[in-house]
Design a protein around this motif. Structure first.
Motif, PDB file in Angstrom:
ATOM      1  N   LEU A 161       0.806  -1.222   0.000  1.00 38.48           N
ATOM      2  CA  LEU A 161       0.000   0.000   0.000  1.00 38.48           C
ATOM      3  C   LEU A 161       0.840   1.273   0.000  1.00 38.48           C
ATOM      4  CD1 LEU A 161      -2.295  -2.086   0.815  1.00 38.48           C
ATOM      5  CD2 LEU A 161      -3.422  -0.083   1.785  1.00 38.48           C
ATOM      6  N   VAL A 162       2.140   1.160   0.222  1.00 45.28           N
ATOM      7  CA  VAL A 162       2.966   2.360   0.082  1.00 45.28           C
ATOM      8  C   VAL A 162       2.950   2.843  -1.364  1.00 45.28           C
ATOM      9  CG1 VAL A 162       4.473   1.704   2.000  1.00 45.28           C
ATOM     10  CG2 VAL A 162       5.137   1.118  -0.335  1.00 45.28           C
ATOM     11  N   MET A 163       2.579   1.965  -2.274  1.00 44.35           N
ATOM     12  CA  MET A 163       2.554   2.323  -3.687  1.00 44.35           C
ATOM     13  C   MET A 163       1.293   3.080  -4.092  1.00 44.35           C
ATOM     14  SD  MET A 163       5.345   1.549  -5.130  1.00 44.35           S
ATOM     15  CE  MET A 163       6.839   0.649  -4.689  1.00 44.35           C
ATOM     16  N   PHE A 173      10.102  15.212  -2.816  1.00 41.44           N
ATOM     17  CA  PHE A 173       9.079  14.742  -1.878  1.00 41.44           C
ATOM     18  C   PHE A 173       9.675  13.830  -0.815  1.00 41.44           C
ATOM     19  CE2 PHE A 173       5.925  16.610  -4.520  1.00 41.44           C
ATOM     20  CZ  PHE A 173       4.817  16.757  -3.710  1.00 41.44           C
ATOM     21  N   PHE A 174      10.681  13.052  -1.180  1.00 44.97           N
ATOM     22  CA  PHE A 174      11.329  12.237  -0.155  1.00 44.97           C
ATOM     23  C   PHE A 174      12.022  13.126   0.876  1.00 44.97           C
ATOM     24  CE2 PHE A 174      15.177  10.223   1.492  1.00 44.97           C
ATOM     25  CZ  PHE A 174      14.608   9.168   2.180  1.00 44.97           C
ATOM     26  N   GLY A 175      12.714  14.162   0.432  1.00 43.70           N
ATOM     27  CA  GLY A 175      13.378  15.069   1.364  1.00 43.70           C
ATOM     28  C   GLY A 175      12.395  15.792   2.255  1.00 43.70           C
ATOM     29  N   ALA A 214       0.961  12.408 -15.712  1.00 37.87           N
ATOM     30  CA  ALA A 214       1.111  10.965 -15.486  1.00 37.87           C
ATOM     31  C   ALA A 214       2.586  10.587 -15.434  1.00 37.87           C
ATOM     32  CB  ALA A 214       0.393  10.189 -16.588  1.00 37.87           C
ATOM     33  N   LYS A 215       3.357  11.084 -16.401  1.00 37.37           N
ATOM     34  CA  LYS A 215       4.776  10.737 -16.429  1.00 37.37           C
ATOM     35  C   LYS A 215       5.536  11.399 -15.283  1.00 37.37           C
ATOM     36  CE  LYS A 215       4.933  10.263 -21.483  1.00 37.37           C
ATOM     37  NZ  LYS A 215       5.518  10.820 -22.738  1.00 37.37           N
ATOM     38  N   THR A 216       5.292  12.690 -15.096  1.00 34.83           N
ATOM     39  CA  THR A 216       6.097  13.450 -14.131  1.00 34.83           C
ATOM     40  C   THR A 216       5.786  13.046 -12.700  1.00 34.83           C
ATOM     41  OG1 THR A 216       6.137  15.312 -15.677  1.00 34.83           O
ATOM     42  CG2 THR A 216       6.757  15.751 -13.387  1.00 34.83           C
ATOM     43  N   PHE A 217       4.502  13.077 -12.320  1.00 39.42           N
ATOM     44  CA  PHE A 217       4.162  12.804 -10.932  1.00 39.42           C
ATOM     45  C   PHE A 217       3.966  11.313 -10.673  1.00 39.42           C
ATOM     46  CE2 PHE A 217       3.226  17.310 -11.209  1.00 39.42           C
ATOM     47  CZ  PHE A 217       3.708  17.771  -9.996  1.00 39.42           C
ATOM     48  N   GLY A 218       3.477  10.576 -11.652  1.00 40.52           N
ATOM     49  CA  GLY A 218       3.360   9.130 -11.455  1.00 40.52           C
ATOM     50  C   GLY A 218       4.713   8.502 -11.227  1.00 40.52           C
ATOM     51  N   LEU A 219       5.645   8.776 -12.152  1.00 41.63           N
ATOM     52  CA  LEU A 219       6.997   8.242 -11.987  1.00 41.63           C
ATOM     53  C   LEU A 219       7.704   8.900 -10.803  1.00 41.63           C
ATOM     54  CD1 LEU A 219       9.226   6.409 -13.020  1.00 41.63           C
ATOM     55  CD2 LEU A 219       9.883   8.213 -14.654  1.00 41.63           C
ATOM     56  N   GLY A 220       7.412  10.182 -10.579  1.00 42.92           N
ATOM     57  CA  GLY A 220       8.032  10.883  -9.459  1.00 42.92           C
ATOM     58  C   GLY A 220       7.688  10.245  -8.127  1.00 42.92           C
ATOM     59  N   PHE A 221       6.425   9.906  -7.926  1.00 43.78           N
ATOM     60  CA  PHE A 221       6.032   9.262  -6.670  1.00 43.78           C
ATOM     61  C   PHE A 221       6.561   7.824  -6.599  1.00 43.78           C
ATOM     62  CE2 PHE A 221       2.681  12.587  -6.125  1.00 43.78           C
ATOM     63  CZ  PHE A 221       3.057  12.976  -4.845  1.00 43.78           C
ATOM     64  N   LEU A 222       6.753   7.184  -7.743  1.00 43.63           N
ATOM     65  CA  LEU A 222       7.369   5.851  -7.725  1.00 43.63           C
ATOM     66  C   LEU A 222       8.814   5.948  -7.229  1.00 43.63           C
ATOM     67  CD1 LEU A 222       7.241   2.823  -8.347  1.00 43.63           C
ATOM     68  CD2 LEU A 222       7.947   3.381 -10.704  1.00 43.63           C
ATOM     69  N   ILE A 223       9.548   6.935  -7.723  1.00 42.80           N
ATOM     70  CA  ILE A 223      10.926   7.144  -7.262  1.00 42.80           C
ATOM     71  C   ILE A 223      10.934   7.507  -5.788  1.00 42.80           C
ATOM     72  CG2 ILE A 223      12.939   8.659  -7.518  1.00 42.80           C
ATOM     73  CD1 ILE A 223      12.168   8.801 -10.537  1.00 42.80           C
ATOM     74  N   TYR A 224       9.978   8.330  -5.380  1.00 50.26           N
ATOM     75  CA  TYR A 224       9.829   8.666  -3.952  1.00 50.26           C
ATOM     76  C   TYR A 224       9.640   7.392  -3.123  1.00 50.26           C
ATOM     77  CZ  TYR A 224       6.552   9.567  -0.044  1.00 50.26           C
ATOM     78  OH  TYR A 224       5.875   9.546   1.161  1.00 50.26           O
ATOM     79  N   ASN A 225       8.816   6.465  -3.615  1.00 55.06           N
ATOM     80  CA  ASN A 225       8.582   5.215  -2.885  1.00 55.06           C
ATOM     81  C   ASN A 225       9.852   4.361  -2.803  1.00 55.06           C
ATOM     82  OD1 ASN A 225       5.888   5.695  -2.339  1.00 55.06           O
ATOM     83  ND2 ASN A 225       5.186   4.785  -4.256  1.00 55.06           N
ATOM     84  N   VAL A 226      10.632   4.347  -3.872  1.00 52.31           N
ATOM     85  CA  VAL A 226      11.890   3.595  -3.855  1.00 52.31           C
ATOM     86  C   VAL A 226      12.814   4.159  -2.779  1.00 52.31           C
ATOM     87  CG1 VAL A 226      13.985   3.069  -5.172  1.00 52.31           C
ATOM     88  CG2 VAL A 226      11.743   2.878  -6.269  1.00 52.31           C
ATOM     89  N   LEU A 227      12.882   5.485  -2.692  1.00 56.70           N
ATOM     90  CA  LEU A 227      13.712   6.116  -1.666  1.00 56.70           C
ATOM     91  C   LEU A 227      13.171   5.838  -0.268  1.00 56.70           C
ATOM     92  CD1 LEU A 227      14.483   9.533  -3.406  1.00 56.70           C
ATOM     93  CD2 LEU A 227      16.085   7.671  -2.980  1.00 56.70           C
ATOM     94  N   VAL A 228      11.838   5.801  -0.125  1.00 53.27           N
ATOM     95  CA  VAL A 228      11.234   5.473   1.176  1.00 53.27           C
ATOM     96  C   VAL A 228      11.659   4.074   1.609  1.00 53.27           C
ATOM     97  CG1 VAL A 228       9.071   4.987   2.372  1.00 53.27           C
ATOM     98  CG2 VAL A 228       9.264   7.029   0.949  1.00 53.27           C
TER      99      VAL A 228
END
Length: 962
Positions: free
Chosen positions: A312-314, A470-472, A575-589
């Motif tokens: 669910l973090v995704m 967003f991770f920072g 979709a590309k910017t924020f969808g992928l952006g939040f995916l990268i944020y989740n990887v960092l989380v």
């Protein structure tokens, strides 16, 4: 002054110059304070310079509060003159209103109201002393200080075109607010660090505040000189006009500069409500997002490994759905519905069942991310409206951090909160609905079509930048105590404190945000990126104040960079910017969780203890965003901004109000406890060890209130808490120890910080912590084992306490090495000492015989207690008089073990205790054979209270070697 008595046909009874009001107010105001000072020094000098820690000669000048406090007759002198000044004070406010009022301008009325309210609060804290009612005295004092800001800045903004008066007001206001900084610093040195002489220095700054405060209002004499006050038998009025050589336009610019332009716009309730809705809805987004990790974390805790619910973090990657044309059209056409549905994440507190509550919050995150990304996209064609939404989003983060500070690092609208543990969920939900309705009242500007960025405008680079940003923001800035605990190294305190210095983080965030707003090109430049990277490196590599200076730099940078980064990303494919952006944020989380949870996840050992890699990844991601912005066609074109200066000022005022709210909370949270033990007359020290399971109870509610109640009812003077480090995204960036320490009146050592990669060990003590050191014990295979070695001042006797959490059962070599390390550490102490621990061993077997050995010098609190596996209490050179095991109820998964020691008074008594044979040391006696002060509370006998009772033995055990 012209004063005349008349009795003619004109009906005039008395006339006098308006400046007389100012002079009378100034004279009586100064007389109140100075007369009390003179009388106090003359009659009670040594008593009024005495504070809770020191007296004369270390402290030799009295503070304002000590001077005007409870002693007679100085208190009477102060009250007499301050009462005399109230009439002139109200007259001064009235004349100021008459002098500055203009048709259609509401500011004079607002400033006059602030003046009257400020006067009333002054009377409140004057006549209600802290002895009479401490809470109301503090509330009224805080209110007085808070209203001083709008009164001062408002008076400058309304000043008539008198250059001399404007100059004096600017100087005195600057002196007043500047003086607050060293005054607070020296008060912290006195109250927290107990530095001799610091209170005297603080007193000088406090008296300076009084002088500047009264002097600021005395400047009105220069303006009222144009007034003539007339008393006559019928209604009358008088006016005066004076011209100055300096053009009024120049003076107005000077006033606007002095007040930051706060009052240089026309106030409307409609705009105020719009800004309040934007900020509050931003606060709701961050509240929902930061709550998700806490609920997800609950499940691997109970499964002791990956549970499956971690997926669910995704839910944050929901903007990917905007790639579908039909979905995008529906979302952008129904933004109000989407934003309202996101409030399910707040309403989730109504769901009792943990799994269902988790999914409700997950759904709220899905809709919140969709709603905010859709909103930014639809507003991207209008710079002013886009800026409004970005500011609301980011100030919402500042408000979220502020609210968490006021609630001791919990957010009152999280789904782990409810009325029983301090939640304000219902209120938060109601305000959330109102905010959404206001937030979405304007029709979206763009629906259904994408902009067509040039090839140089890379959505990939922007998405990487969004992920790092967003991770920072989430990992470092969602709670003001996170970075403070990164640099915490124990006692003596050599750096910032979570309660006393948290505002510095919020201040840096606020300045950074508006720096990025006023100069986005600088905020997105490589030079400022290097400064931010240096701050991140300093925070990662250094402790104490040096590390925290780096924290302030990265806080300001992240907030500044958010403005150009979000503005740029909003103009690209959502979709590309924020969808992928939040995916990268989740990887960092996940990355920043795995550096400590490496023992429980596949491949975790590869990133074990590499927070430095996490920080480098974050800054590298942000660097990609910087590159993307600077290579962008949109950036190079430098489009004309159509944002409103007035709009920015509204947001500036809202940020200022959030900061004032934070400072009010900080004033209330400032350490004021007397730290008294429960049984000082018998020299009893009651200690306990408890594994609190990250402050989540068995039903997924935050458990701080219940933990506090049990510790208080058991009358614990010292307690070791394990599994306490919640300063990560997945745990909500919380700190239970702040709440417990302030509520229970205890000193606290958080233990190894969140950048030390442990699950946490904390120490709370009613006795002063003279010194403490943090240890990371050998752990070549499994998770790191934290330990605290602290020295307490217990009734004048130095006593060492060790708090320790050993490695897992699956790692026997780790636990063997840790037992050897800790035995050496305990054996090195020549003082009375005790261990509060989680050992993972059978009694009398294996590593137990290393912990309890001649090498360590430690004895088991009860060798006959065979039913233990994890928690143990050991001691030496102390007289153990009682031991009990208390059931946990539904708070956690581990019981609370408690012990009572009598602290020896002399070296001879210590020697006798050491010489006791083991059989005599462990001789048990009946409860009626021990003094009353040695006994455990009777309320936990039988069925106990709230499922807490004495168990295993069904009653406490008592010992007497006499």
């Amino acid at each position: 002054m012209a004063s005349k008595y008349k009795d003619k046909d004109t009906g005039i009874v008395l006339t006098f110059n308006g400046s007389l009001v100012s002079w009378i107010h100034t004279t009586t105001g100064y007389a109140a304070f100075l007369s009390a000072l003179i009388v106090g020094v003359s009659l009670h000098y040594h008593k009024i310079v005495q504070n809770e820690f020191y007296g004369y000669p270390e402290e030799w000048f009295p503070s304002v509060s000590a001077t005007i406090g409870d002693r007679y007759p100085e208190r009477s002198f102060f009250m007499f003159f301050i009462a005399m000044s109230s009439g002139p004070r109200l007259a001064l406010i009235g004349l100021w209103f008459l002098l500055t009022r203009k048709s259609g301008n509401r500011l004079p009325a607002f400033v006059a109201f602030m003046g009257v309210f400020r006067t009333a609060t002054c009377g409140g804290w004057t006549f209600i002393t802290s002895t009479d009612d401490h809470d109301w005295h503090d509330i009224l004092m805080i209110s007085y200080l808070v209203t001083t800001l709008p009164w001062t800045t408002g008076c400058i903004a309304l000043s008539p075109p008198n250059p001399r008066a404007i100059k004096y007001r600017k100087y005195l206001a600057t002196a007043f607010f500047t003086t607050l900084v060293p005054m607070i610093y020296y008060f912290i040195q006195h109250k927290v660090h107990r530095v001799a002489g610091a209170y005297t220095t603080y007193a000088f700054f406090e008296w300076a505040l009084v002088l500047f405060d009264v002097a600021f209002d005395a400047v009105t004499a220069l303006d009222f000189d144009t007034f003539e006050v007339t008393v006559r038998d019928v209604k009358g009025a008088g006016n005066g006009v004076i011209r100055y050589s300096i053009p009024s336009a120049v003076l107005e610019k000077e006033k606007e500069k002095a007040t930051g332009g706060v009052f240089a716009f026309r106030f409307t309730w409609s705009q105020a409500f719009d800004i309040a809705a934007d900020v509050y809805h931003g606060f709701v987004f961050w509240s929902i997002l930061t709550s998700l990790g806490v609920l997800v974390w609950f499940f691997p805790l109970w499964y002791m490994g990956i549970s499956g619910y971690e997926v669910l973090v995704m839910t944050t990657v929901s903007p990917f759905l905007l790639a579908n044309r039909s979905m995008r059209s529906w979302v952008l056409s129904n933004l109000r519905t989407v934003h309202l549905l996101s409030l399910v994440g707040i309403a989730a507190y109504l769901v009792e069942e943990p799994v269902a509550r988790l999914f409700a919050v997950g759904f709220g995150v899905v809709m919140a991310c969709l709603g905010w990304v859709g909103t930014l996209y639809t507003e991207s064609t209008h710079d002013g409206r886009l800026e409004t939404k970005i500011l609301g989003w980011m100030i919402g983060l500042i408000l979220s951090s502020t609210v968490k500070y006021a609630w001791w690092t919990n957010n009152p609208i999280w789904a782990v909160m409810h009325a029983e543990n301090g939640g304000w969920n219902g209120t938060g939900l109601f305000l959330g609905v109102l905010a959404v309705l206001r937030f979405t009242r304007k029709a979206p500007l763009t629906i259904g079509t994408y902009t067509n960025p040039a090839k140089s405008d890379s959505s990939l680079l922007a998405s990487i930048g969004i992920g790092g940003l967003f991770f920072g923001l989430h990992s470092l800035l969602s709670d003001t105590s996170t970075m403070i605990l990164w640099v915490w190294e124990g006692y003596p305190i050599r750096g910032p404190g979570a309660a006393t210095h948290g505002w510095l983080t919020v201040g840096a965030m606020s300045l950074g945000l508006f720096g990025g707003l006023w100069n986005p090109n600088a905020a997105s430049s490589w030079l400022v990126f290097i400064v931010g990277s240096a701050g991140a490196a300093t925070l990662t590599c250094f402790s104490h104040w040096t590390g925290y200076y780096g924290a302030l730099a990265i806080a300001a940078y992240l907030m500044a960079f958010s403005v150009p980064m979000l503005s740029h990303a909003a103009k690209l494919s959502p979709a590309k910017t924020f969808g992928l952006g939040f995916l990268i944020y989740n990887v960092l989380v996940l990355f920043h969780v795995w550096v400590v949870a490496y023992a429980f996840v596949p491949g975790g050992q590869l990133v074990r203890e590499h927070t430095d890699w996490v920080m480098m990844s974050m800054m590298a991601s942000i660097g990609a965003g910087v590159y993307g912005i600077n290579s962008s066609r949109l950036h190079q074109q430098q489009p004309k901004r159509n944002s409103s200066i007035q709009q920015r000022r509204y947001f500036g005022v809202s940020t200022l109000l959030v900061n004032i709210f934070f400072l009010c909370a900080a004033f209330k949270r400032f350490p004021t406890n007397d730290y008294k033990s429960y049984h000082p007359e018998e020299r009893i020290l009651t200690a306990g060890i408890w594994t609190i399971h990250f402050s989540l109870d068995n039903d997924m509610w935050s458990s701080e209130y219940r933990i506090r109640d049990l510790i208080k009812e058991l009358e614990l003077d010292v307690i070791g808490l394990l599994e306490t480090d919640n300063q990560r995204i997945i745990m909500g960036n919380r700190d239970t120890t702040q709440f417990l320490a302030e509520e229970l009146g205890m000193y606290v050592d958080y233990g190894p910080g969140p950048n030390k990669h442990t699950w946490g060990a904390a120490l709370l003590s009613k006795f002063p912590i003279v010194e403490s050191k943090h240890h990371l014990l050998p752990s070549p295979v499994g998770e790191l084992a934290p330990a605290i070695h602290a020295t307490l001042d217990v009734y004048g006797q130095l006593v060492d306490v060790f708090v320790f959490h050993s490695g897992q059962e699956e790692d026997p070599e780790d636990r063997r090495l840790q037992s050897l390390y800790l035995a050496d550490l305990m054996g090195s102490s020549p003082r009375p000492a005790f261990l509060l621990s989680y050992l993972v061993t059978e009694p009398l077997e294996g590593n137990y015989n290393t912990f309890v050995s001649e090498k360590s010098g430690m004895h088991d609190v009860d060798p006959s207690d065979w039913d233990r596996w994890c928690e143990y209490i050991l001691f030496k050179r102390l007289k153990r008089v009682g031991y009990a095991r208390v059931s946990r109820g539904s708070i956690t998964d581990t019981e609370l073990q408690v012990v009572k020691f009598r602290v020896p008074e002399s070296s001879d008594e210590i020697a006798k205790l050491e010489a006791l044979p083991e059989k005599k040391r462990n001789r048990r006696v009946d409860e009626d054979k021990v003094p009353e002060g040695w006994k455990f509370p009777a309320m936990f006998r039988g069925e106990g209270v709230r499922d807490h009772k004495y168990h295993v033995f069904d009653e406490p055990r008592y010992y007497n070697d006499a």
